[in-house]
Design an enzyme around this catalytic site. Structure first.
Site, short mmCIF file in Angstrom:
data_model
loop_
_atom_site.label_atom_id
_atom_site.label_comp_id
_atom_site.label_asym_id
_atom_site.label_seq_id
_atom_site.Cartn_x
_atom_site.Cartn_y
_atom_site.Cartn_z
N ASN A 115 0.82 -1.22 0.00
CA ASN A 115 0.00 0.00 0.00
C ASN A 115 0.85 1.27 0.00
O ASN A 115 0.43 2.30 -0.47
CB ASN A 115 -0.90 0.00 1.24
CG ASN A 115 -1.60 1.32 1.48
OD1 ASN A 115 -2.43 1.73 0.66
ND2 ASN A 115 -1.26 2.00 2.58
N ARG A 173 -8.43 5.33 1.25
CA ARG A 173 -7.66 4.71 0.17
C ARG A 173 -6.62 5.64 -0.44
O ARG A 173 -5.58 5.19 -0.92
CB ARG A 173 -8.58 4.23 -0.95
CG ARG A 173 -9.08 2.80 -0.84
CD ARG A 173 -10.10 2.62 0.27
NE ARG A 173 -10.75 1.32 0.26
CZ ARG A 173 -12.03 1.13 -0.13
NH1 ARG A 173 -12.78 2.15 -0.52
NH2 ARG A 173 -12.54 -0.08 -0.10
N ASP A 182 1.83 7.04 0.29
CA ASP A 182 0.78 6.18 -0.28
C ASP A 182 0.99 5.96 -1.78
O ASP A 182 0.89 6.92 -2.57
CB ASP A 182 -0.58 6.85 -0.02
CG ASP A 182 -1.71 5.86 -0.05
OD1 ASP A 182 -1.67 4.90 0.74
OD2 ASP A 182 -2.64 6.05 -0.85
N ARG A 210 -0.17 -12.64 2.72
CA ARG A 210 -1.03 -11.85 3.60
C ARG A 210 -0.85 -10.42 3.09
O ARG A 210 0.28 -9.92 3.05
CB ARG A 210 -0.57 -11.96 5.04
CG ARG A 210 -1.35 -11.06 6.01
CD ARG A 210 -0.44 -10.14 6.78
NE ARG A 210 -1.18 -9.33 7.75
CZ ARG A 210 -0.87 -8.07 8.04
NH1 ARG A 210 0.16 -7.49 7.46
NH2 ARG A 210 -1.57 -7.39 8.91
N ASP A 212 -1.01 -6.74 3.54
CA ASP A 212 -1.07 -5.75 4.61
C ASP A 212 -1.92 -4.54 4.19
O ASP A 212 -1.90 -4.13 3.02
CB ASP A 212 0.36 -5.29 4.92
CG ASP A 212 0.44 -4.26 6.02
OD1 ASP A 212 0.08 -4.60 7.16
OD2 ASP A 212 0.85 -3.11 5.74
N GLU A 248 -5.66 -8.10 4.86
CA GLU A 248 -5.89 -7.49 6.16
C GLU A 248 -6.91 -6.36 6.02
O GLU A 248 -6.58 -5.28 5.53
CB GLU A 248 -4.59 -6.92 6.75
CG GLU A 248 -4.80 -6.39 8.15
CD GLU A 248 -3.87 -5.25 8.55
OE1 GLU A 248 -3.87 -4.91 9.73
OE2 GLU A 248 -3.17 -4.69 7.68
#
Ligand SMILES: *[C@@H]1O[C@H](CO)[C@@H](O)[C@H](O)[C@H]1NC(C)=O
Ligand SMILES: CC(=O)N[C@H]1CO[C@H](CO)[C@@H](O)[C@@H]1O
Length: 512
Positions: A115, A173, A182, A210, A212, A248
């Site tokens: 992210n 977002r 970001d 996974r 994140d 997540e």
């Protein structure tokens, strides 16, 4: 035509819900902050032989080195690039671990931080785990390379550039999460770099990821990245197998972004599970174990096939993320063993066991001032190896919950009862409950303040069984309690409320 396309899309994404566990294995363990060399050894000497299905590893890519506070665990959630050297080891050590774990039937799942990069205050220089130069203030990460054009600064509409309002899905977002730069995942270039990073790991043999901070990425952006992923390495996985994806998304209800927005892309971490189970075992808010008769979807959790479940994780065991004070961790060992056993006995969800390290807690007004402390380390910040004591526990501050007899034996229980239905429920309308899994296993809990003494239908064939909580079967003997199951499947159980572990579990392979 439309129907066919829908079927094709649905088929593709459903594949990413499959963890590709090998030969009847069912549970994953998170070896938080372990070194690759130690995980490789653990796969061979412990996880493989004891039926663990996979390991979630800490982020393997290049991360910032934080000096104040000194080398916190969260520095690994601040990427500098996609070179594969980290606090856990080098690329060669990572590759060796993946190979050795796969060779003993244990999958590797990578914690993928895609992210964002490091925090905006991360400075400039070569204070990164592979020594790559970067500048946080200029948003310059030449090792990828990413430049200021690859971040969401113009897309975010808040004055500070930070997420200011969690009720606004655009902010969540498009803006910075606690200052983290970001990434502009709508850009083809950025998507390509992220997919290249993940594909390198897939080609090395990992079984999945996974993902994140998934809530902070648009579902369409991550979908586009997942579609670029290679099939898994056919040296260890069936041809055409897709990477397992678990995302997540912290959703305890009442927020603008829900787990449901991500379930078509892969599994999602079900944070309600550990928060509720902790409340039940702590008997808070009038909750009772008997209320868990319809545990799972009946409690408002996501559909079984979408859920990744856990009692605690690396965030909420130290007060980060979601779940709050009810989360049951190794600090509450007796309740933790019971809650983990309940999860592993119950058919709902893909289960993940937490394996932690100890740190010096300093709780002031309910907040741990030392929630940042990194893994057991040497003075130079390098992570200490995990020494194994003669009694099979771990030393040097590594807790190794997965090696606790009660938890290890319940991982085996879950494998033995795999595919069997939840059956033969009993409760006393309070905190004494029991349930079985078809005719393969049965578990009884006493979380009341008085003894349990009851005869129950176990569903198991008659015989003498070894309780795998107070001990275990060794050769033809049993080091724990023995349970006599009659030819009618019934057995008497006595569990004092003052026992070290007030629960009993028996299964087909613990029959004497
Ligand atoms: C937060 O965002 C929501 C959704 O856009 C909006 O309704 C609400 O007014 C915002 N709150 C503040 C304090 O700006
Ligand atoms: C409500 C309640 O406490 N019910 C029963 C719980 O179980 C014990 C025996 O295991 C009974 O004595 C209680 O009456």
């Amino acid at each position: 035509m439309k129907f066919l396309i829908l079927v094709a899309l649905f088929g593709l994404s459903l594949a990413q819900h499959n963890p590709h566990l090998k030969s009847g294995r069912t549970a994953i363990v998170h070896l938080f902050e372990w070194r690759w060399a130690d995980i490789a050894a653990e796969c061979e000497r412990y996880l493989g032989p004891n039926g663990f299905g996979g390991v979630q590893i800490s982020p393997p890519n290049e991360h910032i080195l934080v000096s104040s506070p000194w080398r916190p665990w969260w520095q690994r959630y601040q990427p500098i690039g996609y070179n594969l050297c980290s606090r856990s080891g080098s690329e060669a050590e990572l590759r060796d671990m993946i190979t050795r774990c796969n060779n003993v039937g244990v999958n590797i799942y990578v914690d993928a931080v895609i992210n964002h990069m490091c925090g905006s205050g991360g400075g400039e220089g070569t204070h990164s785990s592979c020594g790559s130069w970067f500048s946080a203030s200029k948003e310059d990460f030449p090792s990828v390379p990413y430049s200021y054009m690859d971040f969401n600064d113009n897309k975010c509409k808040t004055g500070s550039g930070e997420i200011e309002n969690y009720s606004d899905p655009y902010q969540v977002r498009d803006c910075r999460l606690v200052g983290l730069l970001d990434l502009a995942l709508e850009k083809e270039y950025v998507r390509g770099k992220v997919a290249d990073f993940m594909n390198k790991l897939i080609d090395m043999g990992v079984a999945g990821f996974r993902v994140d901070a998934s809530k902070h990425m648009w579902p369409g952006d991550v979908d586009s990245i997942y579609r670029r992923l290679n099939n898994l390495n056919t040296k260890w996985f069936p041809s055409g197998a897709r990477a397992f994806i678990f995302q997540e998304v912290i959703d305890l209800g009442g927020e603008a972004i829900s787990a449901q927005e991500y379930v078509h892309l892969g599994r999602v971490t079900e944070f309600k599970y550990g928060a509720k189970l902790g409340t039940v075992f702590r008997k808070w808010n009038g909750e009772k174990l008997s209320f868990t008769k319809n545990w799972g979807e009946g409690w408002g959790f996501m559909a079984d096939g979408n859920a990744l479940v856990f009692v605690d994780n690396h965030d909420n065991q130290r007060g980060h993320g979601a779940g709050g004070a009810s989360i049951v961790t190794f600090w509450d060992a007796r309740l933790h063993k019971m809650a983990v056993a309940y999860m592993l006995a119950h058919p709902y969800g893909q289960a993940r066991v937490m394996s932690s390290y100890r740190w010096d807690r300093n709780i002031v007004n309910g907040q741990d001032q030392n929630d940042w402390i990194g893994p057991p380390s040497n003075g130079d910040g390098s992570t200490k190896p995990v020494p194994i004591n003669p009694d099979q526990t771990c030393g040097d501050g590594w807790v190794c919950e997965h090696r606790w007899r009660q938890i290890k034996n319940m991982v085996i229980f879950r494998n033995v009862v795999n595919g069997q239905p939840h059956a033969n429920w009993w409760d006393n309308q309070s905190n004494q409950v029991a349930f079985g899994r078809g005719n393969r296993g049965f578990i009884v809990f006493n979380n009341d303040d008085w003894a349990l003494d009851v005869t129950l239908n176990t569903g198991l064939p008659g015989g003498t069984y070894c309780d795998v909580i107070s001990g275990e079967k060794q050769g033809s003997g049993c080091t724990g309690k023995q349970v006599q199951v009659g030819s009618d499947g019934r057995a008497n159980f006595y569990i004092s409320n003052t026992e070290e572990d007030p629960f009993i579990a028996i299964h087909a392979d613990s029959k004497l």
